[in-house]
Design a protein around this motif. Structure first.
Motif, mmCIF file in Angstrom:
data_model
loop_
_atom_site.group_PDB
_atom_site.id
_atom_site.type_symbol
_atom_site.label_atom_id
_atom_site.label_comp_id
_atom_site.label_asym_id
_atom_site.label_seq_id
_atom_site.Cartn_x
_atom_site.Cartn_y
_atom_site.Cartn_z
ATOM 1 N N MET A 1 6.900 -3.720 7.637
ATOM 2 C CA MET A 1 5.623 -3.477 8.343
ATOM 3 C C MET A 1 4.518 -4.245 7.632
ATOM 4 S SD MET A 1 3.690 0.138 9.014
ATOM 5 C CE MET A 1 4.916 0.544 10.232
ATOM 6 N N SER A 2 3.686 -4.914 8.370
ATOM 7 C CA SER A 2 2.605 -5.687 7.767
ATOM 8 C C SER A 2 1.492 -4.780 7.285
ATOM 9 C CB SER A 2 2.043 -6.683 8.787
ATOM 10 O OG SER A 2 1.323 -5.992 9.786
ATOM 11 N N GLU A 3 0.664 -5.336 6.412
ATOM 12 C CA GLU A 3 -0.459 -4.548 5.892
ATOM 13 C C GLU A 3 -1.408 -4.150 7.017
ATOM 14 O OE1 GLU A 3 -4.039 -6.091 3.458
ATOM 15 O OE2 GLU A 3 -2.482 -5.532 2.033
ATOM 16 N N SER A 4 -1.613 -5.036 7.983
ATOM 17 C CA SER A 4 -2.512 -4.697 9.087
ATOM 18 C C SER A 4 -1.929 -3.569 9.925
ATOM 19 C CB SER A 4 -2.773 -5.925 9.962
ATOM 20 O OG SER A 4 -1.567 -6.409 10.519
ATOM 21 N N ASP A 5 -0.589 -3.545 10.088
ATOM 22 C CA ASP A 5 0.036 -2.441 10.802
ATOM 23 C C ASP A 5 -0.112 -1.144 10.028
ATOM 24 O OD1 ASP A 5 0.871 -4.006 12.895
ATOM 25 O OD2 ASP A 5 2.827 -4.437 12.019
ATOM 26 N N ALA A 6 0.088 -1.233 8.705
ATOM 27 C CA ALA A 6 0.027 -0.025 7.885
ATOM 28 C C ALA A 6 -1.346 0.602 7.914
ATOM 29 C CB ALA A 6 0.410 -0.370 6.438
ATOM 30 N N LYS A 7 -2.403 -0.222 7.993
ATOM 31 C CA LYS A 7 -3.750 0.313 7.936
ATOM 32 C C LYS A 7 -4.488 0.122 9.261
ATOM 33 C CE LYS A 7 -4.263 -0.024 2.951
ATOM 34 N NZ LYS A 7 -2.847 -0.316 2.688
ATOM 35 N N GLY A 8 -3.708 -0.006 10.330
ATOM 36 C CA GLY A 8 -4.297 -0.332 11.612
ATOM 37 C C GLY A 8 -5.256 0.709 12.141
ATOM 38 N N LEU A 9 -5.147 1.960 11.677
ATOM 39 C CA LEU A 9 -6.018 3.006 12.194
ATOM 40 C C LEU A 9 -7.448 2.875 11.698
ATOM 41 C CD1 LEU A 9 -3.791 6.216 12.069
ATOM 42 C CD2 LEU A 9 -4.496 4.906 14.074
ATOM 43 N N TRP A 10 -7.674 2.160 10.597
ATOM 44 C CA TRP A 10 -9.030 2.184 10.060
ATOM 45 C C TRP A 10 -9.514 0.880 9.451
ATOM 46 C CZ3 TRP A 10 -9.145 0.886 4.951
ATOM 47 C CH2 TRP A 10 -7.995 1.141 4.189
ATOM 48 N N SER A 11 -8.697 -0.166 9.414
ATOM 49 C CA SER A 11 -9.055 -1.326 8.586
ATOM 50 C C SER A 11 -9.815 -2.426 9.319
ATOM 51 C CB SER A 11 -7.784 -1.931 7.981
ATOM 52 O OG SER A 11 -6.938 -2.420 9.007
ATOM 53 N N GLY A 12 -10.293 -2.177 10.545
ATOM 54 C CA GLY A 12 -10.851 -3.254 11.356
ATOM 55 C C GLY A 12 -11.999 -4.014 10.729
ATOM 56 N N ARG A 13 -12.892 -3.361 9.988
ATOM 57 C CA ARG A 13 -14.074 -4.052 9.465
ATOM 58 C C ARG A 13 -13.871 -4.575 8.045
ATOM 59 N NH1 ARG A 13 -17.243 -1.323 5.823
ATOM 60 N NH2 ARG A 13 -19.012 -2.637 6.392
ATOM 61 N N PHE A 14 -12.667 -4.358 7.460
ATOM 62 C CA PHE A 14 -12.457 -4.724 6.064
ATOM 63 C C PHE A 14 -11.938 -6.148 5.960
ATOM 64 C CE2 PHE A 14 -12.793 -0.232 5.925
ATOM 65 C CZ PHE A 14 -13.212 0.103 4.649
ATOM 66 N N SER A 15 -12.431 -6.868 4.941
ATOM 67 C CA SER A 15 -12.063 -8.267 4.769
ATOM 68 C C SER A 15 -11.075 -8.488 3.635
ATOM 69 C CB SER A 15 -13.331 -9.100 4.501
ATOM 70 O OG SER A 15 -13.987 -8.639 3.334
ATOM 71 N N GLU A 16 -10.772 -7.441 2.875
ATOM 72 C CA GLU A 16 -9.787 -7.582 1.809
ATOM 73 C C GLU A 16 -8.918 -6.331 1.753
ATOM 74 O OE1 GLU A 16 -11.631 -7.963 -1.991
ATOM 75 O OE2 GLU A 16 -12.809 -6.138 -1.803
ATOM 76 N N ALA A 17 -7.749 -6.518 1.176
ATOM 77 C CA ALA A 17 -6.791 -5.413 1.099
ATOM 78 C C ALA A 17 -7.267 -4.368 0.095
ATOM 79 C CB ALA A 17 -5.427 -5.949 0.682
#
Length: 353
Positions: free
Chosen positions: A1-17
């Protein structure tokens, strides 16, 4: 699973992991996974309601329901791939659902938030815990009544200030313990009643614009009523504090009983002989028979009192509505519940034997 999938519920505005340490520091799945049954039960009821209201399609609702049932079986079989990167029990289950059924799995989260989801999960879990404790309390009470009837003519000294005062019946003393448990039972019933309101539908803090039917979900999950105020519903932990408070008082009673058992089992008094299976010995002092179970119950009362202090302190400085502090509510709550359950079982097994 990609990092974007893992944090897909809340990571939309973030530019770094997220920093690796922060991710591990923030994760709760290693202890909140014990809520998986309640989480799946709440999600199935939520999905049925979404489908019945036309918010998601009937096909998606059926796929979600079947997928969640399969995931529950997978968890119970020990084959579920828990992932700390997914933070908590909710995101682990929803990510696995999407893996199993595709895009329909992402629609499960429609009209809700993890804030109202966890508040609902804990209330569902606590109802079951309280029902189990009540059953143990009643078994212990029945054992005390049986013991009191057997020993009604057995005379023992009654004490004040731990000084011999007046003769009493041993049965009368057992019924004094019984009265403590009656009050404990009453308190647990009160806690259960107040805990049996449903936060689901409060979403993050202000409800949802989707035309959901909270009454349908409430009935499906066996709650008495939906909560009335969404801000309060997602941030309230009174029900957890009340349970641990009731547990602490019950444990105080069990600790007092344990203290008497320790004194009575001592060769200095010799009033009782505890069953061997509830005691231990010494490798170098074979004459000893240690009342370990009673001593451990006496010690566990301190853990539950500590859990109560932790929860009160946790909540005292929080503004409305939900704050991440509340992630810290589960470990003391779980620990107190486990200690109470095990201590009640120990006494229900040991005292009438």
């Amino acid at each position: 699973m990609s990092e974007s999938d893992a944090k897909g519920l809340w990571s939309g505005r973030f530019s770094e992991a997220t920093d690796a340490f922060v991710a591990a520091f923030s994760a709760s799945e290693h202890y909140d996974r014990r809520l998986y049954r309640e989480d799946i039960r709440g999600s199935r009821a939520h999905a049925r309601m979404l489908a019945d209201c036309g918010i998601i399609s009937a096909d998606d609702g059926a796929a979600i329901d079947a997928g969640l049932q399969a995931i529950e079986a997978e968890i119970e079989a020990g084959g579920f791939p828990w992932d700390p990167a997914l933070e908590d029990v909710h995101m682990n289950i929803e990510a696995r659902l999407t893996q199993r059924i595709g895009e329909a799995g992402k629609r499960l989260h429609t009209g809700r938030s993890r804030n109202d989801q966890i508040a609902t999960d804990i209330r569902l879990w606590l109802r079951t815990v309280i029902d189990g404790n009540l059953a143990l309390l009643r078994r212990f009470q029945a054992g005390l009544v049986d013991l009191a009837e057997r020993e009604v003519d057995t005379v023992m000294p009654g004490f004040t200030h731990l000084q011999v005062a007046q003769p009493v019946s041993f049965g009368h003393h057992m019924l004094a313990w019984y009265e403590m448990l009656v009050r404990d039972e009453s308190r647990l019933h009160d806690v259960r009643r107040r805990a049996n309101e449903m936060p689901l539908g409060s979403a993050a803090l202000a409800g949802t614009t989707f035309p959901i039917d909270r009454d349908q979900t409430c009935a499906a999950l066996g709650f008495d009523a939906p909560t009335r105020n969404s801000l309060d519903a997602v941030s309230d932990r009174d029900f957890a504090i009340e349970f641990v408070s009731a547990a602490a008082l019950t444990m105080t009673h069990l600790s007092r009983m344990a203290e008497e058992l320790v004194i009575w089992a001592s060769p200095l008094t010799g009033f009782i002989d505890l069953p061997d299976r509830f005691c231990t010995g010494s490798s170098i002092m074979p004459q000893k028979k240690n009342p370990d179970v009673a001593e451990l119950v006496r010690g566990k009362s301190a853990r539950v009192q500590g859990a109560l202090h932790t929860l009160l302190t946790l909540m005292k400085g929080q503004p409305l509505a939900y704050n991440r502090d509340n992630q810290e509510d589960k470990e003391p709550l779980f620990d107190a519940a486990d200690a109470l359950r095990d201590s009640l079982r120990a006494f229900a097994d040991m005292v009438p034997a």
